[in-house]
Design a protein around this motif. Structure first.
Motif, mmCIF file in Angstrom:
data_model
loop_
_atom_site.group_PDB
_atom_site.id
_atom_site.type_symbol
_atom_site.label_atom_id
_atom_site.label_comp_id
_atom_site.label_asym_id
_atom_site.label_seq_id
_atom_site.Cartn_x
_atom_site.Cartn_y
_atom_site.Cartn_z
ATOM 1 N N PHE A 1 0.949 -1.077 0.095
ATOM 2 C CA PHE A 1 -0.198 0.142 0.058
ATOM 3 C C PHE A 1 0.844 1.199 -0.023
ATOM 4 C CE2 PHE A 1 -2.365 3.275 1.998
ATOM 5 C CZ PHE A 1 -3.676 3.123 1.412
ATOM 6 N N GLN A 2 2.020 1.077 0.833
ATOM 7 C CA GLN A 2 2.939 2.465 0.780
ATOM 8 C C GLN A 2 3.841 2.500 -0.517
ATOM 9 O OE1 GLN A 2 1.457 4.139 3.512
ATOM 10 N NE2 GLN A 2 3.343 4.888 3.558
ATOM 11 N N MET A 3 4.141 1.295 -1.167
ATOM 12 C CA MET A 3 4.995 1.498 -1.983
ATOM 13 C C MET A 3 4.041 1.783 -3.463
ATOM 14 S SD MET A 3 7.227 -2.192 -2.013
ATOM 15 C CE MET A 3 7.858 -2.022 -3.469
ATOM 16 N N GLY A 4 2.996 1.475 -3.467
ATOM 17 C CA GLY A 4 2.039 1.835 -4.698
ATOM 18 C C GLY A 4 1.891 0.506 -5.574
ATOM 19 N N PHE A 5 1.955 -0.599 -4.955
ATOM 20 C CA PHE A 5 1.748 -1.884 -5.539
ATOM 21 C C PHE A 5 0.502 -2.506 -5.223
ATOM 22 C CE2 PHE A 5 6.536 -3.249 -6.264
ATOM 23 C CZ PHE A 5 6.475 -2.234 -7.466
ATOM 24 N N ALA A 6 -0.527 -1.662 -4.156
ATOM 25 C CA ALA A 6 -1.540 -2.275 -3.738
ATOM 26 C C ALA A 6 -2.596 -2.803 -4.864
ATOM 27 C CB ALA A 6 -2.245 -1.365 -2.670
ATOM 28 N N PRO B 1 9.569 -1.317 9.633
ATOM 29 C CA PRO B 1 11.056 -0.907 8.895
ATOM 30 C C PRO B 1 10.765 -0.109 7.452
ATOM 31 C CG PRO B 1 11.574 -3.121 9.919
ATOM 32 C CD PRO B 1 9.953 -2.921 9.754
ATOM 33 N N ILE B 2 9.904 -0.918 6.628
ATOM 34 C CA ILE B 2 9.625 -0.336 5.256
ATOM 35 C C ILE B 2 8.712 0.716 5.327
ATOM 36 C CG2 ILE B 2 9.256 -0.916 2.956
ATOM 37 C CD1 ILE B 2 10.290 -3.853 3.286
ATOM 38 N N VAL B 3 7.602 0.478 6.083
ATOM 39 C CA VAL B 3 6.610 1.269 5.964
ATOM 40 C C VAL B 3 7.309 2.707 6.532
ATOM 41 C CG1 VAL B 3 4.386 1.974 6.939
ATOM 42 C CG2 VAL B 3 4.586 -0.334 5.896
ATOM 43 N N GLY B 4 7.901 2.850 7.634
ATOM 44 C CA GLY B 4 8.451 3.881 8.424
ATOM 45 C C GLY B 4 9.402 4.681 7.500
ATOM 46 N N CYS B 5 10.152 3.967 6.533
ATOM 47 C CA CYS B 5 11.153 4.481 5.589
ATOM 48 C C CYS B 5 10.402 5.367 4.390
ATOM 49 C CB CYS B 5 11.946 3.701 5.203
ATOM 50 S SG CYS B 5 13.305 3.147 6.173
ATOM 51 N N LEU B 6 9.407 4.596 4.155
ATOM 52 C CA LEU B 6 8.379 5.283 2.919
ATOM 53 C C LEU B 6 7.733 6.516 3.697
ATOM 54 C CD1 LEU B 6 7.007 2.159 1.260
ATOM 55 C CD2 LEU B 6 8.848 3.604 0.394
ATOM 56 N N LEU C 1 9.101 8.531 5.747
ATOM 57 C CA LEU C 1 9.938 9.553 5.626
ATOM 58 C C LEU C 1 10.040 10.120 4.271
ATOM 59 C CD1 LEU C 1 12.427 8.137 8.042
ATOM 60 C CD2 LEU C 1 10.846 9.897 8.554
ATOM 61 N N VAL C 2 9.951 8.902 3.311
ATOM 62 C CA VAL C 2 9.981 9.458 2.001
ATOM 63 C C VAL C 2 8.967 10.459 1.516
ATOM 64 C CG1 VAL C 2 9.905 8.899 -0.675
ATOM 65 C CG2 VAL C 2 11.427 7.680 1.234
ATOM 66 N N ASP C 3 7.861 10.224 2.084
ATOM 67 C CA ASP C 3 6.521 10.961 1.586
ATOM 68 C C ASP C 3 6.686 12.200 2.290
ATOM 69 O OD1 ASP C 3 5.097 9.163 0.359
ATOM 70 O OD2 ASP C 3 4.003 8.206 2.019
ATOM 71 N N VAL C 4 7.407 12.247 3.514
ATOM 72 C CA VAL C 4 7.359 13.634 4.360
ATOM 73 C C VAL C 4 8.593 14.642 3.554
ATOM 74 C CG1 VAL C 4 8.425 14.873 6.521
ATOM 75 C CG2 VAL C 4 6.983 12.742 6.735
ATOM 76 N N ALA C 5 9.603 13.903 3.078
ATOM 77 C CA ALA C 5 10.470 14.532 2.167
ATOM 78 C C ALA C 5 9.821 14.994 1.029
ATOM 79 C CB ALA C 5 11.894 13.645 1.927
ATOM 80 N N LEU C 6 8.919 14.259 0.297
ATOM 81 C CA LEU C 6 8.343 14.786 -0.898
ATOM 82 C C LEU C 6 7.490 16.043 -0.725
ATOM 83 C CD1 LEU C 6 7.702 11.187 -2.982
ATOM 84 C CD2 LEU C 6 9.224 13.140 -3.538
ATOM 85 N N GLY C 7 6.907 15.874 0.350
ATOM 86 C CA GLY C 7 5.963 17.029 0.695
ATOM 87 C C GLY C 7 6.720 18.331 0.994
ATOM 88 N N ILE C 8 7.885 18.251 1.755
ATOM 89 C CA ILE C 8 8.655 19.540 1.808
ATOM 90 C C ILE C 8 9.272 19.815 0.306
ATOM 91 C CG2 ILE C 8 10.859 20.278 2.692
ATOM 92 C CD1 ILE C 8 10.479 18.274 4.908
ATOM 93 N N VAL C 9 9.685 18.990 -0.363
ATOM 94 C CA VAL C 9 10.009 19.309 -1.734
ATOM 95 C C VAL C 9 9.026 20.106 -2.400
ATOM 96 C CG1 VAL C 9 10.765 18.540 -3.852
ATOM 97 C CG2 VAL C 9 11.800 17.616 -1.959
ATOM 98 N N ALA C 10 7.612 19.366 -2.578
ATOM 99 C CA ALA C 10 6.432 20.082 -3.111
ATOM 100 C C ALA C 10 6.321 21.386 -2.630
ATOM 101 C CB ALA C 10 5.376 19.307 -2.872
ATOM 102 N N ARG C 11 6.607 21.704 -1.532
ATOM 103 C CA ARG C 11 6.241 23.160 -0.961
ATOM 104 C C ARG C 11 7.354 24.041 -1.333
ATOM 105 N NH1 ARG C 11 1.447 24.675 0.200
ATOM 106 N NH2 ARG C 11 2.197 26.110 1.880
#
Length: 260
Positions: free
Chosen positions: A100-105, A187-192, A194-204
């Motif tokens: 679900f977090q990867m986009g493979f759902a 572990p994987i969901v937590g890293c993803l 953080l990636v979403d948070v980083a992408l949100g900061i980049v988008a702003r």
């Protein structure tokens, strides 16, 4: 072979056969579609024949109470195997969280073992877990637990239906399954996350950058990298999962036998 079984002891043999056959209907690894039906029937018969000479039970008559004993034996085999199967399903649920977090759902695959759709990562985890179970002779432990069930729950005794301890035990095991699935996927969901948070900061900060186009391949790449480093921890979690599964089977057998 039939001459060695006393006709008066045939009802006891039939009760043993019903419990063993019910075990193989829902027991993990043995209940999959890839295991031929004639193999399940054959191994159930020969295991019941072996267990018959280890069980000390008086001769029974085929009356109304015998029908209740048949239903009791089928319920014991189905419930214990089903509870073990539910615990193993934590691997599939963890894969669903990750997908679900990867986009493979949306890209589920057909599991040939169960005939149901399963997530990609969950199927990958499930195959590794089954191979690990076979490598440590876990299938022998499952059969051993089936044989030892006759020591906890004799064929001539009834189980306490509706006991609050049994219901509470099953509910606790079900809740623990979701907790184990969360531990496997965090572990994987937590890293993803953080990636979403980083992408949100980049988008702003950089509105010209289309994060939806960059985000999906980035999250997939990060997931594969984290998955490579995570496999060692995953094996440890699967080991604990199997240990918990065997403890749950033993605990449920004790409750069926009237032991708290």
């Amino acid at each position: 072979m039939l001459d060695m079984i006393d006709i008066n002891s045939f009802p006891v043999f039939l009760l043993i056969l019903v419990r063993v056959a019910a075990f193989f209907v829902t027991l993990p690894l043995f209940s999959y579609r890839t295991v031929p039906a004639h193999f399940k029937i054959g191994i159930s018969f020969f295991l019941a024949y072996i267990i018959f000479y280890t069980v000390d039970a008086p001769p029974l008559s085929m009356d109304g109470s015998f029908l209740l004993l048949i239903m009791k034996e089928a319920a014991i085999g189905l419930l214990i195997g089903l509870l073990a199967y539910i615990i193993i399903s934590a691997v599939q649920i963890a894969g669903g969280f990750i997908d679900f977090q990867m986009g493979f759902a949306i890209a589920n695959v057909m599991d040939p073992q169960t005939g149901a759709q399963s997530p990609l990562t969950g199927q990958y985890f499930n195959i590794i877990a089954l191979l690990f179970l076979l490598s440590v002779d876990g299938h022998h432990l499952l059969i051993d637990g089936m044989v030892n069930s006759f020591q906890f729950v004799p064929v001539t005794s009834f189980i306490p239906i509706g006991s609050e301890s049994i219901v509470g035990f099953v509910i606790d095991a079900f809740n623990q399954m979701f907790l184990i699935a969360f531990q496997i996927s965090i572990p994987i969901v937590g890293c993803l996350f953080l990636v979403d948070v980083a992408l949100g900061i980049v988008a702003r900060t950089v509105p010209q950058l289309n994060v939806f186009v960059v985000g999906l391949p980035l999250k997939i790449g990060v997931s594969f990298i984290v998955l490579i480093f995570f496999m060692g921890l995953y094996i440890v979690l699967v080991k604990n999962l199997f240990g918990y599964m065997f403890n749950v089977m033993r605990g449920l057998m004790q409750l069926f036998g009237g032991l708290n």
